[in-house]
Design a protein around this motif. Structure first.
Motif, short mmCIF file in Angstrom:
data_model
loop_
_atom_site.label_atom_id
_atom_site.label_comp_id
_atom_site.label_asym_id
_atom_site.label_seq_id
_atom_site.Cartn_x
_atom_site.Cartn_y
_atom_site.Cartn_z
N GLN A 157 24.82 49.12 -8.63
CA GLN A 157 24.39 50.53 -8.25
C GLN A 157 25.12 51.04 -6.76
N ALA A 158 25.08 50.05 -6.04
CA ALA A 158 25.55 50.11 -4.51
C ALA A 158 27.17 50.48 -4.75
N LEU A 159 27.81 49.84 -5.49
CA LEU A 159 29.44 50.00 -5.75
C LEU A 159 29.74 51.28 -6.53
N LYS A 160 28.67 51.62 -7.52
CA LYS A 160 28.84 52.78 -8.15
C LYS A 160 28.74 53.97 -7.34
N ASN A 161 27.84 53.80 -6.35
CA ASN A 161 27.67 55.01 -5.27
C ASN A 161 28.42 54.93 -4.22
N GLY A 162 29.21 54.18 -4.17
CA GLY A 162 30.26 54.04 -3.14
C GLY A 162 29.97 53.49 -1.73
N ILE A 163 28.81 52.66 -1.96
CA ILE A 163 28.45 52.00 -0.58
C ILE A 163 29.15 50.65 -0.36
N SER A 164 30.02 50.67 0.56
CA SER A 164 30.74 49.52 0.68
C SER A 164 30.55 48.65 1.77
N GLU A 165 29.49 48.99 2.52
CA GLU A 165 28.98 48.14 3.51
C GLU A 165 27.68 47.31 3.21
N LEU A 166 27.40 47.35 1.82
CA LEU A 166 26.15 46.58 1.47
C LEU A 166 26.11 45.12 1.90
N HIS A 167 24.88 44.92 2.82
CA HIS A 167 24.75 43.46 3.29
C HIS A 167 23.48 43.05 2.54
N ILE A 168 23.44 41.84 1.94
CA ILE A 168 22.52 41.33 1.19
C ILE A 168 21.92 39.74 2.03
#
Length: 140
Positions: free
Chosen positions: A20-31
């Motif tokens: 979902q994050a990648l689909k929404n263009g979130i490139s700075e995702l931290h887990i």
């Protein structure tokens, strides 16, 4: 009375959150993966670690980051497993700042593979920690 018929909200799995994050263009995702209130390890964008031995083609994906220091009291003994993975070439090691031992590995962009790696590290490096004490936080 009708409250008993409400559906329980399903929590998304790690791969679903990443997708979902990648689909929404979130490139700075931290887990961030925690035990109690201390961080076990992170999955972060790899682009920030070019100078640490990651290949050019790995920089557009994610990487796992395990770090150990004297303040991470709940995971001090787990560093031996990260050292073994470093010695066999699975993880890259560097110390920065002084006294903080870092172990990294590129994990790519495939959400299913990333989830698989997270689960594998929990089972291997952090196998002494009960699963109910582990939580995951998503930032980005």
């Amino acid at each position: 009375m009708f409250g008993i018929f409400k559906k329980k909200k399903k929590e998304l799995g790690v791969s679903e959150v990443i997708s979902q994050a990648l689909k929404n263009g979130i490139s700075e995702l931290h887990i961030n993966i925690y035990v109690d209130d201390q961080i076990l390890f992170q999955v972060v964008p790899a682009k920030f670690y070019a100078a640490r031995g990651l290949n050019e083609n790995e920089l557009d994906g994610f990487m796992e980051l395990h770090f150990f220091n004297k303040n991470k009291t709940l995971t001090i003994e787990n560093e031996q497993f990260a050292k073994q993975l470093s010695e066999n070439g699975t993880l890259l090691y560097f110390e920065e700042p002084k006294g903080v031992n870092n172990y990294i590995n590129a994990v790519g962009k495939n959400p299913n593979e990333i989830e698989k790696i997270i689960n594998e590290r929990i089972k291997t490096i952090y196998s002494n920690i009960k699963p109910e004490r582990i939580t995951i936080q998503y930032l980005g």
